[in-house]
Design a protein around this motif. Sequence first.
Motif, PDB file in Angstrom:
ATOM      1  N   PRO A  81       0.808  -1.231   0.000  1.00 14.64           N
ATOM      2  CA  PRO A  81       0.000   0.000   0.000  1.00 14.64           C
ATOM      3  C   PRO A  81       0.837   1.276   0.000  1.00 14.64           C
ATOM      4  CG  PRO A  81      -0.888  -1.586   1.558  1.00 14.64           C
ATOM      5  CD  PRO A  81       0.402  -2.152   1.071  1.00 14.64           C
ATOM      6  N   VAL A  82       1.969   1.266   0.715  1.00 14.22           N
ATOM      7  CA  VAL A  82       2.801   2.472   0.754  1.00 14.22           C
ATOM      8  C   VAL A  82       3.366   2.773  -0.625  1.00 14.22           C
ATOM      9  CG1 VAL A  82       4.874   3.499   1.736  1.00 14.22           C
ATOM     10  CG2 VAL A  82       3.356   2.146   3.188  1.00 14.22           C
ATOM     11  N   VAL A  83       3.807   1.739  -1.339  1.00 12.39           N
ATOM     12  CA  VAL A  83       4.335   1.926  -2.691  1.00 12.39           C
ATOM     13  C   VAL A  83       3.247   2.460  -3.616  1.00 12.39           C
ATOM     14  CG1 VAL A  83       5.345   0.746  -4.682  1.00 12.39           C
ATOM     15  CG2 VAL A  83       6.073   0.133  -2.368  1.00 12.39           C
ATOM     16  N   VAL A  84       2.041   1.915  -3.474  1.00  8.07           N
ATOM     17  CA  VAL A  84       0.917   2.388  -4.289  1.00  8.07           C
ATOM     18  C   VAL A  84       0.639   3.856  -4.005  1.00  8.07           C
ATOM     19  CG1 VAL A  84      -1.560   2.150  -4.660  1.00  8.07           C
ATOM     20  CG2 VAL A  84      -0.138   0.114  -4.483  1.00  8.07           C
ATOM     21  N   ALA A  85       0.628   4.230  -2.739  1.00  6.85           N
ATOM     22  CA  ALA A  85       0.330   5.619  -2.379  1.00  6.85           C
ATOM     23  C   ALA A  85       1.382   6.572  -2.929  1.00  6.85           C
ATOM     24  CB  ALA A  85       0.236   5.743  -0.858  1.00  6.85           C
ATOM     25  N   VAL A  86       2.664   6.226  -2.799  1.00  2.00           N
ATOM     26  CA  VAL A  86       3.729   7.090  -3.314  1.00  2.00           C
ATOM     27  C   VAL A  86       3.648   7.195  -4.828  1.00  2.00           C
ATOM     28  CG1 VAL A  86       6.222   7.334  -3.540  1.00  2.00           C
ATOM     29  CG2 VAL A  86       5.239   6.636  -1.350  1.00  2.00           C
ATOM     30  N   MET A  87       3.367   6.077  -5.490  1.00  2.00           N
ATOM     31  CA  MET A  87       3.258   6.080  -6.946  1.00  2.00           C
ATOM     32  C   MET A  87       2.136   7.007  -7.410  1.00  2.00           C
ATOM     33  SD  MET A  87       2.405   2.896  -9.482  1.00  2.00           S
ATOM     34  CE  MET A  87       0.679   2.888  -8.971  1.00  2.00           C
ATOM     35  N   TRP A  88       0.990   6.922  -6.743  1.00  2.00           N
ATOM     36  CA  TRP A  88      -0.134   7.775  -7.144  1.00  2.00           C
ATOM     37  C   TRP A  88       0.077   9.225  -6.730  1.00  2.00           C
ATOM     38  CZ3 TRP A  88      -4.211   7.124 -10.320  1.00  2.00           C
ATOM     39  CH2 TRP A  88      -4.444   5.838 -10.783  1.00  2.00           C
ATOM     40  N   GLN A  89       0.841   9.463  -5.692  1.00  2.10           N
ATOM     41  CA  GLN A  89       1.225  10.845  -5.375  1.00  2.10           C
ATOM     42  C   GLN A  89       2.006  11.455  -6.524  1.00  2.10           C
ATOM     43  OE1 GLN A  89       3.275  10.593  -1.547  1.00  2.10           O
ATOM     44  NE2 GLN A  89       1.690  11.848  -0.604  1.00  2.10           N
ATOM     45  N   MET A  90       2.891  10.663  -7.104  1.00  2.00           N
ATOM     46  CA  MET A  90       3.664  11.141  -8.246  1.00  2.00           C
ATOM     47  C   MET A  90       2.766  11.363  -9.456  1.00  2.00           C
ATOM     48  SD  MET A  90       6.940   8.606  -7.732  1.00  2.00           S
ATOM     49  CE  MET A  90       7.736   9.135  -9.242  1.00  2.00           C
ATOM     50  N   ILE A  91       1.801  10.468  -9.668  1.00  2.00           N
ATOM     51  CA  ILE A  91       0.886  10.626 -10.792  1.00  2.00           C
ATOM     52  C   ILE A  91       0.039  11.880 -10.632  1.00  2.00           C
ATOM     53  CG2 ILE A  91      -1.131   9.613 -11.935  1.00  2.00           C
ATOM     54  CD1 ILE A  91       0.066   6.861 -11.329  1.00  2.00           C
ATOM     55  N   TYR A  92      -0.391  12.157  -9.393  1.00  2.00           N
ATOM     56  CA  TYR A  92      -1.260  13.308  -9.122  1.00  2.00           C
ATOM     57  C   TYR A  92      -0.478  14.615  -8.909  1.00  2.00           C
ATOM     58  CZ  TYR A  92      -5.434  10.388  -8.416  1.00  2.00           C
ATOM     59  OH  TYR A  92      -6.500   9.548  -8.582  1.00  2.00           O
ATOM     60  N   ILE A 151      -3.142   3.731   2.596  1.00  2.00           N
ATOM     61  CA  ILE A 151      -3.060   4.487   1.348  1.00  2.00           C
ATOM     62  C   ILE A 151      -3.444   5.944   1.567  1.00  2.00           C
ATOM     63  CG2 ILE A 151      -4.102   4.740  -0.938  1.00  2.00           C
ATOM     64  CD1 ILE A 151      -4.201   1.734  -1.142  1.00  2.00           C
ATOM     65  N   VAL A 152      -4.566   6.173   2.239  1.00  2.00           N
ATOM     66  CA  VAL A 152      -5.037   7.544   2.458  1.00  2.00           C
ATOM     67  C   VAL A 152      -4.089   8.293   3.387  1.00  2.00           C
ATOM     68  CG1 VAL A 152      -6.953   8.951   3.279  1.00  2.00           C
ATOM     69  CG2 VAL A 152      -7.417   6.828   2.051  1.00  2.00           C
ATOM     70  N   TYR A 153      -3.550   7.613   4.374  1.00  2.00           N
ATOM     71  CA  TYR A 153      -2.627   8.270   5.301  1.00  2.00           C
ATOM     72  C   TYR A 153      -1.383   8.766   4.579  1.00  2.00           C
ATOM     73  CZ  TYR A 153       0.643   8.931   9.146  1.00  2.00           C
ATOM     74  OH  TYR A 153       1.568   9.457  10.017  1.00  2.00           O
ATOM     75  N   VAL A 154      -0.812   7.936   3.712  1.00  2.00           N
ATOM     76  CA  VAL A 154       0.396   8.330   2.996  1.00  2.00           C
ATOM     77  C   VAL A 154       0.096   9.415   1.966  1.00  2.00           C
ATOM     78  CG1 VAL A 154       2.231   7.527   1.446  1.00  2.00           C
ATOM     79  CG2 VAL A 154       1.484   6.089   3.352  1.00  2.00           C
ATOM     80  N   MET A 155      -1.058   9.326   1.301  1.00  2.00           N
ATOM     81  CA  MET A 155      -1.355  10.259   0.221  1.00  2.00           C
ATOM     82  C   MET A 155      -1.776  11.630   0.725  1.00  2.00           C
ATOM     83  SD  MET A 155      -3.310   7.909  -2.622  1.00  2.00           S
ATOM     84  CE  MET A 155      -3.369   9.283  -3.771  1.00  2.00           C
TER      85      MET A 155
END
Length: 305
Positions: free
Chosen positions: A127-138, A242-246
């Motif tokens: 989940p942390v990797v997913v959150a960081v990846m989507w932070q970069m996308i957004y 996910i929400v916490y990291v994002m």
Amino acid sequence: MSAPIVTARRGGLARTRRNEAIALAIPTVLPILILSVVPLFVGVATAFTDSRLARNHDTQFVGLQNFVDLASDTQFWQSFGIGMIWSVTVTALQLVGGLCLALLLNTDMKFRGITRVLALIPWAMPPVVVAVMWQMIYSPTNGPLNWLIGSLGGPAHINWLGDFSLALPAVILVGVWVGMPQNTVVLLAGLQNVPGELLEAAAVDGASAWQRFFHVTLPALRPVIFSITSLSFIWNFNSFGIVYVMTEGGPGGRTMLPMLFTYLEAFKSRNTGSAAAMGDVIVIFLVAILTVALWRQLRSDRSES
């Protein structure tokens, strides 16, 4: 051989099998007791105290005071409402998307095996990797999503995770993307167990593809859909990482889910007694939802039988 001897041997064999079953169950049951059941009872007990994460704090029993204070805590109930929007939306979209993908993967398409593996990638990622990846996308400055929108003539500097109206839909999209593979796997297994004879008979009777889906496939998938939807709702309502990291619940609490609010109450405000009361309320709510859903499912099954 006399009957008492036979009975004694049968009784001894039954005891041996029972002892073997207990021995085999201990490695499974013991971790559940230690890691789940005991912490659950500790959490319930903590909710009736003024426990705090502080040195030399003298914890006192306060009865229902934490629950009384929680009843007037508007921020918690706002997070509860956001959690309901998040859970219902993500669960519904995961089901629809997973069903569509399962139907596609159930066909005789080329590279079906590779496609099935690729469909599981979001589920396999931490989940942390997913959150960081989507932070970069957004990212509003150099994210690929804004670049794509800008190249199509749209606004190129949208702050997806910082805008009050866009933050929750943005994280909902991520939640759907992450959870859809598990729905796909379960629904694909259900599709492969749909009797082919029924589909062939419906086709011979002139039923269209949509009619076969709604009158044969979908009813056969109903138990599977009920199971995966119930589990997905519980998982989504308890979402945290996910929400916490994002967003850490921002902007302005627009993505503050109940579990995230509880976490911050416990480890940022250090009010573990109040946080335990919040956790108890969440557990009671989820158990009530699941109980009602199971009761309706059992009543429906009995009426059909």
